[in-house]
Structures are given as structure tokens and as C-alpha cells.
Design an enzyme around this catalytic site. Structure first.
Site, mmCIF file in Angstrom:
data_model
loop_
_atom_site.group_PDB
_atom_site.id
_atom_site.type_symbol
_atom_site.label_atom_id
_atom_site.label_comp_id
_atom_site.label_asym_id
_atom_site.label_seq_id
_atom_site.Cartn_x
_atom_site.Cartn_y
_atom_site.Cartn_z
ATOM 1 N N ASN A 64 14.247 3.799 -14.355
ATOM 2 C CA ASN A 64 13.394 4.558 -14.966
ATOM 3 C C ASN A 64 12.034 3.651 -15.438
ATOM 4 O OD1 ASN A 64 12.036 6.621 -16.367
ATOM 5 N ND2 ASN A 64 14.034 7.790 -16.249
ATOM 6 N N ARG A 65 11.125 4.043 -16.329
ATOM 7 C CA ARG A 65 9.956 3.586 -16.532
ATOM 8 C C ARG A 65 9.993 2.503 -17.817
ATOM 9 N NH1 ARG A 65 9.376 8.723 -14.733
ATOM 10 N NH2 ARG A 65 8.091 8.747 -13.144
ATOM 11 N N HIS A 90 11.881 1.948 -11.903
ATOM 12 C CA HIS A 90 12.914 1.883 -11.276
ATOM 13 C C HIS A 90 13.207 0.202 -10.558
ATOM 14 C CE1 HIS A 90 14.256 5.705 -11.780
ATOM 15 N NE2 HIS A 90 13.566 6.078 -10.508
ATOM 16 N N HIS A 163 20.451 6.951 -7.579
ATOM 17 C CA HIS A 163 19.214 7.677 -7.463
ATOM 18 C C HIS A 163 19.631 8.803 -6.351
ATOM 19 C CE1 HIS A 163 15.197 9.411 -7.746
ATOM 20 N NE2 HIS A 163 15.068 8.380 -8.692
ATOM 21 N N SER A 164 21.012 9.354 -6.247
ATOM 22 C CA SER A 164 21.248 10.350 -5.055
ATOM 23 C C SER A 164 20.469 11.599 -5.422
ATOM 24 C CB SER A 164 22.659 10.578 -5.122
ATOM 25 O OG SER A 164 23.197 9.506 -4.717
ATOM 26 N N TYR A 165 19.919 12.455 -4.567
ATOM 27 C CA TYR A 165 19.518 13.525 -4.548
ATOM 28 C C TYR A 165 20.357 14.568 -4.059
ATOM 29 C CZ TYR A 165 14.474 11.788 -5.081
ATOM 30 O OH TYR A 165 13.502 11.133 -5.486
ATOM 31 N N ASP A 235 11.501 16.354 -15.192
ATOM 32 C CA ASP A 235 11.566 15.121 -15.043
ATOM 33 C C ASP A 235 11.780 14.309 -16.239
ATOM 34 O OD1 ASP A 235 11.835 12.432 -13.651
ATOM 35 O OD2 ASP A 235 9.688 12.694 -12.962
ATOM 36 N N GLN A 272 18.727 11.521 -16.566
ATOM 37 C CA GLN A 272 17.428 12.074 -16.125
ATOM 38 C C GLN A 272 17.565 13.143 -15.379
ATOM 39 O OE1 GLN A 272 14.540 10.678 -17.064
ATOM 40 N NE2 GLN A 272 12.996 11.239 -15.841
ATOM 41 N N GLU A 300 20.452 11.466 -13.105
ATOM 42 C CA GLU A 300 20.496 10.104 -13.255
ATOM 43 C C GLU A 300 21.046 9.593 -14.671
ATOM 44 O OE1 GLU A 300 16.459 8.549 -12.007
ATOM 45 O OE2 GLU A 300 16.288 10.492 -11.296
HETATM 46 C C1 GLA Z 1 12.531 9.067 -10.819
HETATM 47 C C2 GLA Z 1 11.526 9.483 -11.695
HETATM 48 C C3 GLA Z 1 10.423 10.412 -10.899
HETATM 49 C C4 GLA Z 1 10.361 10.057 -9.532
HETATM 50 C C5 GLA Z 1 11.390 9.716 -8.875
HETATM 51 C C6 GLA Z 1 11.307 9.163 -7.801
HETATM 52 O O1 GLA Z 1 13.404 10.093 -10.996
HETATM 53 O O2 GLA Z 1 11.746 9.618 -13.183
HETATM 54 O O3 GLA Z 1 9.288 10.736 -11.863
HETATM 55 O O4 GLA Z 1 9.539 8.562 -9.617
HETATM 56 O O5 GLA Z 1 12.427 8.780 -9.650
HETATM 57 O O6 GLA Z 1 10.355 9.873 -6.765
#
Ligand code: GLA
Length: 335
Positions: A64-65, A90, A163-165, A235, A272, A300
Site C-alpha cells: 500500500n501507500r 506496493h 494481491h490476488s484478484y 479502494d 484493503q 489485501e
Molecule cells: C492497490 C491499490 C489500488 C491499485 C491496486 C493496483 O490495491 O490500493 O489503488 O493501485 O493496488 O492496481
């Protein structure tokens, strides 16, 4: 890129790769017992190398940020890459999802990855030895155990996640907005326009962020709401309700047509929930298919974003010589 296949006694199958310690595929049954791959990804290593969506990857050193990519530790200021507008995201330009890990099969159901991140790599202080172990249990769980230890004696910061979708329909051409989400979280951390937490822990009550009882992702995602606008949808980091440390259930997602259910347990304080708002159909995924807006979601598990700059958030400092551990379990069943 080497692939490692894990299978359990119920026929579930996961493949993981040492590139990025990434979960590549995960086949779980629907309520008829039909297996389908329910995670997004690419067909080959070049997809993972070039990919911008972090599909399935192990994320670090800091998931994350971090605001302006800057933080101070023991009186020294560190500057990290700005790879998300004015912020760090990330782990930087070459995060843990973009490096080769060492792999060791522990059994047909478990594989362990190791990576040593050097002092100064991506601007982070201290040499960090990181371990990620994936286990596919006979309870139909993907269990991810993380560990990290700093080497020669410098404090550092760590926040590891996966970071699985997911798309529980098994068909990522169908959007995820009809999935029903529960988050065991009565507060979330609101963000500013750059997706950096303001520092507030806000009650979800009466907001589109209240998933304390199950609701379709679509139910309120289109509401006029400043937080939804900043995130382009969901998000955000939720503060997991917990009475004590250890594994607690943080989330569950149910997909009504297939009957698939995912439950998320974690030792982390936050999660997240990302509704795939940046997927835009430009990247080629598995079998050449493209992934459109909201064709996958992420859960996440993590410490809160920008913790190094938020003294009121649980700390992400790892003291030299101490060991970081974290566990997340994704459990699959049907209803
Ligand atoms: C994370 C971030 C999102 C985005 C994704 C990747 O989940 O919080 O804003 O950047 O990664 O696209």
C-alpha cells in the site's frame, strides 16, 4: 519462472510461481462441484514482469501507500520511489512481486519462498530476509504465512500482503459487483484525493462503507460520496474488529450464481478492499482474455496505509534483530 502445483485431498488445485512469490491460479469447486480458476493472472512470466496490476503477487517491502514516498526512522529521513502519482505504492518500481524468490517444496500441499532484500533496495533501510509460505490445506484453505527479519542491525519498516484478484464466478468476463461482501470492521481509514489516509478512524455506520452485514458490492458503489470518488469505488482500508491478537475473521464474499464463498482470516489489523477500479481491459490476461473494469476484487490484509507517517496507527517498524510474522487464510466453501 517455475510453477509449483499444490493439490489437496478434495481436488482443489493452486499453482504458485517463484517470480514474485505469486499465486497464479486457484481452482475451487462451485456448489455443483465444478472446478474453476477464480483468480486473475497472466499466461507467462512476461505478463507478470510487465503487469501493472500486481495480480496474485507478494507485496513488499511496504504494501500500500506511503505519502510522498517519505518517512523518518530514528531521526533519519528516507525517500522511496514515487510510483503512484506523488506517492509510493506496493514497494516501489521493483517491489517483491517483481523479483525472483528461492523456492522449496515442503510437501505436495506447501511451498516456501525466500527473498533477501538488500539494504537500500528501493530506498528502504536494512537488509530484510523475507519468507512467504503457501499451504493448500485439506480444509480447502489457502494459508499464507509471512516472516521477515532484518539482518545487519538497522531498523526498517515492513508491511507484507498478497494481491490476488478474485472473481468467484470463475468467469472474469462477468463483473464482481454482484458478489456479496461482509467486512468485520466497524471503522475504516478515510483517504484524501491521493488515496492517503487522513489519520482518522471513521465509523462506517450510515456510510457506503458499512459492510458489517452482507451487501452486494454494487449496492452503494455508485453513490455520491467523497470517499467513493477518491477511490473510484472501493479502494480503502478497513479497521478489523478484534478483541485480541491472533487470527480473526476479517471478511467474507459470497457469489450467488456459483454458490462460492471465500472467508478471510488474518492476524493483521487492517484489510484493503479494492473493487478493481483500475482494471480497464488494456492488459492481456490468461488465455488472451482482457480484464475489464471491476472484473476482480482484492482483499489485501495489511497494516494501514501510510503507517510510518501516522503515529496513531499500529506501528510497521521492524526493529533490528526482531522477527515479523503474519498469517492470512482464504477459506473456500459453497452455500
Ligand atoms: C492497490 C491499490 C489500488 C491499485 C491496486 C493496483 O490495491 O490500493 O489503488 O493501485 O493496488 O492496481
Amino acid at each position: 519462472m517455475r510453477l509449483y502445483t499444490l493439490t489437496n485431498k478434495h481436488g482443489l488445485k493452486a499453482t504458485v510461481t517463484n517470480f514474485g512469490a505469486t499465486l497464479v491460479s486457484l481452482e475451487v469447486p462451485d456448489r455443483q462441484g465444478k472446478l474453476a480458476d477464480i483468480v486473475l493472472g497472466y499466461d507467462d512470466v512476461s505478463g507478470y514482469e510487465k503487469g501493472k496490476a500486481y495480480f496474485g503477487g507478494s507485496i513488499g517491502r511496504y504494501g500500500n501507500r506511503i505519502a510522498s514516498g517519505r518517512f523518518s526512522l530514528n531521526g533519519k529521513t528516507y525517500q522511496l520511489a514515487l510510483n503512484d502519482g506523488a506517492n509510493h505504492l506496493h514497494g516501489g518500481t521493483r517491489g517483491f512481486n517483481h523479483v525472483e524468490w528461492n523456492a522449496r517444496m515442503l510437501s505436495g500441499q506447501s511451498v516456501e519462498f525466500h527473498y533477501t532484500s538488500k539494504d537500500g533496495e528501493e530506498g528502504y533501510p536494512g537488509t530484510l530476509t523475507v519468507g512467504v509460505t503457501y499451504t493448500l490445506t485439506d480444509n480447502n484453505e489457502v494459508r499464507i504465512d509471512y516472516s521477515a527479519k532484518e539482518g545487519p542491525g538497522k531498523d526498517t519498516i515492513v508491511n507484507l500482503t498478497n494481491h490476488s484478484y478474485f472473481n468467484l464466478t470463475g468467469n472474469p468476463q462477468i463483473t464482481i459487483v454482484n458478489h456479496e461482501l461482509t467486512l468485520h470492521a466497524s471503522r475504516f481509514t478515510p483517504i484524501d484525493a491521493g488515496s492517503i489516509p487522513t489519520g482518522e478512524l471513521r465509523d462506517v455506520k450510515g456510510t457506503p462503507f458499512d459492510f458489517t452485514s452482507a451487501a452486494a458490492i454494487s449496492a452503494r458503489i455508485g453513490q455520491q460520496d467523497e470517499q467513493l470518488k477518491f477511490g473510484r469505488g472501493y479502494d480503502h482500508n478497513w479497521v478489523i474488529d478484534r478483541k485480541s491478537p491472533g487470527l480473526v475473521k476479517a471478511a467474507e464474499v459470497f457469489e450467488p450464481t456459483s454458490g462460492r464463498l471465500i472467508e478471510v482470516y488474518t492476524t493483521e489489523p487492517g484489510i484493503q478492499f479494492y473493487s478493481g477500479n483500475f482494471l480497464d481491459g488494456t492488459e492481456k490476461g490468461k488465455g488472451g482474455q482482457v480484464y475489464a473494469f471491476r472484473s476482480g476484487f482484492c482483499l489485501e490484509t495489511q497494516h494501514y496505509p501510510d503507517s510510518p507517517n501516522k503515529p496513531n496507527f499500529p506501528t510497521t517498524t521492524l526493529k533490528a534483530g526482531q522477527t515479523y510474522t503474519s498469517t492470512t487464510i482464504y477459506r473456500f466453501s459453497t452455500r
